[in-house]
Design an enzyme around this catalytic site. Structure first.
Site, PDB file in Angstrom:
ATOM      1  N   TYR A   1     -24.937  39.097 -69.669  1.00 22.11           N
ATOM      2  CA  TYR A   1     -24.445  37.828 -70.227  1.00 22.11           C
ATOM      3  C   TYR A   1     -25.062  36.631 -69.496  1.00 22.11           C
ATOM      4  O   TYR A   1     -25.325  35.591 -70.102  1.00 22.11           O
ATOM      5  CB  TYR A   1     -22.903  37.774 -70.225  1.00 22.11           C
TER       6      TYR A   1
ATOM      7  N   ARG B   1     -28.389  36.015 -71.049  1.00 15.63           N
ATOM      8  CA  ARG B   1     -28.252  35.378 -72.372  1.00 15.63           C
ATOM      9  C   ARG B   1     -27.831  33.922 -72.215  1.00 15.63           C
ATOM     10  O   ARG B   1     -28.309  33.043 -72.926  1.00 15.63           O
ATOM     11  CB  ARG B   1     -27.232  36.139 -73.222  1.00 15.63           C
TER      12      ARG B   1
ATOM     13  N   ASN C   1     -21.386  32.698 -83.802  1.00 16.58           N
ATOM     14  CA  ASN C   1     -22.262  32.538 -82.639  1.00 16.58           C
ATOM     15  C   ASN C   1     -21.477  32.064 -81.417  1.00 16.58           C
ATOM     16  O   ASN C   1     -20.527  31.299 -81.543  1.00 16.58           O
ATOM     17  CB  ASN C   1     -23.386  31.534 -82.951  1.00 16.58           C
TER      18      ASN C   1
ATOM     19  N   HIS D   1     -16.155  34.374 -82.410  1.00 15.24           N
ATOM     20  CA  HIS D   1     -16.498  35.394 -81.407  1.00 15.24           C
ATOM     21  C   HIS D   1     -16.559  34.822 -80.000  1.00 15.24           C
ATOM     22  O   HIS D   1     -17.145  35.436 -79.110  1.00 15.24           O
ATOM     23  CB  HIS D   1     -17.819  36.080 -81.791  1.00 15.24           C
TER      24      HIS D   1
ATOM     25  N   CYS E   1     -10.287  34.846 -66.073  1.00 15.94           N
ATOM     26  CA  CYS E   1      -9.933  35.892 -65.111  1.00 15.94           C
ATOM     27  C   CYS E   1      -9.004  36.906 -65.764  1.00 15.94           C
ATOM     28  O   CYS E   1      -8.016  36.541 -66.390  1.00 15.94           O
ATOM     29  CB  CYS E   1      -9.250  35.241 -63.904  1.00 15.94           C
TER      30      CYS E   1
ATOM     31  N   SER F   1     -25.970  38.650 -91.306  1.00 10.87           N
ATOM     32  CA  SER F   1     -26.168  39.906 -92.038  1.00 10.87           C
ATOM     33  C   SER F   1     -24.904  40.281 -92.804  1.00 10.87           C
ATOM     34  O   SER F   1     -24.939  41.140 -93.670  1.00 10.87           O
ATOM     35  CB  SER F   1     -26.561  41.028 -91.078  1.00 10.87           C
TER      36      SER F   1
ATOM     37  N   GLU G   1     -33.708  37.008 -95.941  1.00 10.49           N
ATOM     38  CA  GLU G   1     -33.621  38.355 -96.522  1.00 10.49           C
ATOM     39  C   GLU G   1     -32.324  38.486 -97.305  1.00 10.49           C
ATOM     40  O   GLU G   1     -31.305  37.943 -96.892  1.00 10.49           O
ATOM     41  CB  GLU G   1     -33.536  39.420 -95.407  1.00 10.49           C
TER      42      GLU G   1
END
Ligand code: OAD
Length: 259
Positions: free
Chosen positions: A68, A71, A103, A120, A128, A190, A216
């Site tokens: 993390y 990222r 995101n 999310h 903590c 997606s 797509e």
């Protein structure tokens, strides 16, 4: 690249009151944040259950924290792109535009969107596990283990892991926004991770015109009223320009009728 919009969408843009955006990793791809699926997706190289679950974290907190941290460093080094900015422009045009996002990268807020429901979590926050204290960057690393500066407990990122429930406030607000939308934009996702992926169809069933923006096709495409094939960084600025034009025309007509 020019983007083709139908007359149906143009006339919707002219009259809609409530526009809502639902975003996934694709909207941040042009900022340089990797997506999860697809050729170069994160989950091609890594197994989610080894990095994004409570079991994985308790098994090896240093490994998960390190991943993390990497990222977070990528995300903090990039900037919002034209797609994020076009949503901010449309927020001003429509007098509001809630963004429901999967995101964790904070780029919608950094771009200037004022209502962002983070389904999310957010990688810039931590908390903590023992005392519940929220933490930003103030986390002690003891032999790689993220440790609470207040009580010494284990600190985890404030993101949703596999098998966990979504934050209740964000979910309730998202359901409400989707259920009240006249125009719902599903962008760069997606559409396969539930319950988030249920929101576009919830919006459509509640009466919204459903637009999907993605290079797509996805499982949602056949249900969309309009599929705008292309990248968010190209399609969203073109959509904002169209909205500016048709709403400008609409207000001029209004001016003529009511001098
Ligand atoms: P995915 O990686 O599953 O999908 C990204 C989507 O973005 C794909 O459909 C791409 O075709 C599309 N895409 C790629 N580049 C794009 C661009 N420039 N403009 C527009 N679209 C583009 O990402 P998500 O759908 O966000 O969950 O994934 C959903 C969830 O799965 C994530 O929130 C994460 C992940 O596991 C958790 O971490 C809980």
């Amino acid at each position: 690249m020019s983007v083709h919009f139908s007359d149906r969408l143009s006339s919707r843009l002219r009259s809609v009151q409530a526009v809502v955006a639902f975003t996934g990793a694709g909207i941040s791809a042009e900022s340089g944040v990797p997506t999860f699926r697809g050729k170069e997706g994160i989950w091609k190289a890594m197994r989610p259950e080894e990095l994004a679950s409570m079991d994985a974290f308790l098994r090896d907190p240093s490994l998960v924290w390190g991943w993390y941290s990497q990222r977070r460093a990528i995300i903090q080094s990039v900037q919002p792109n034209d797609g994020h900015r076009a949503l901010v422009e449309m927020e001003a045009l429509f007098g509001g535009l809630p963004v429901i996002t999967q995101n964790i990268d904070n780029l919608h807020r950094r771009a200037g969107s004022s209502t962002v429901h983070e389904l999310h979590g957010n990688i810039e926050r931590n908390y903590c596990l023992r005392c519940g204290a929220m933490a930003g960057a103030e986390v002690l690393l003891k032999e790689g283990r993220p440790t609470c500066v207040r009580c010494g407990g284990l600190v985890r990122p404030d993101v949703v892991w596999f098998g966990e429930l979504l934050p209740e406030d964000a979910w309730d607000a998202s359901l409400h926004a989707a259920g009240s939308a006249d125009l719902f934009l599903s962008i760069g996702t997606s559409g396969i991770v539930y319950p988030a992926a249920s929101l576009p169809l919830h919006a459509k069933r509640s009466g919204a015109f459903l637009v999907e923006i993605n290079p797509e096709p996805t499982p949602l495409t056949s249900s969309a009223d309009e599929f705008l094939q292309g990248s968010a960084g190209t399609v969203l600025p073109a959509l904002a320009a169209l909205a500016r034009r048709v709403r400008g025309e609409a207000s001029e007509e209004g001016g003529k009728n009511h001098p």
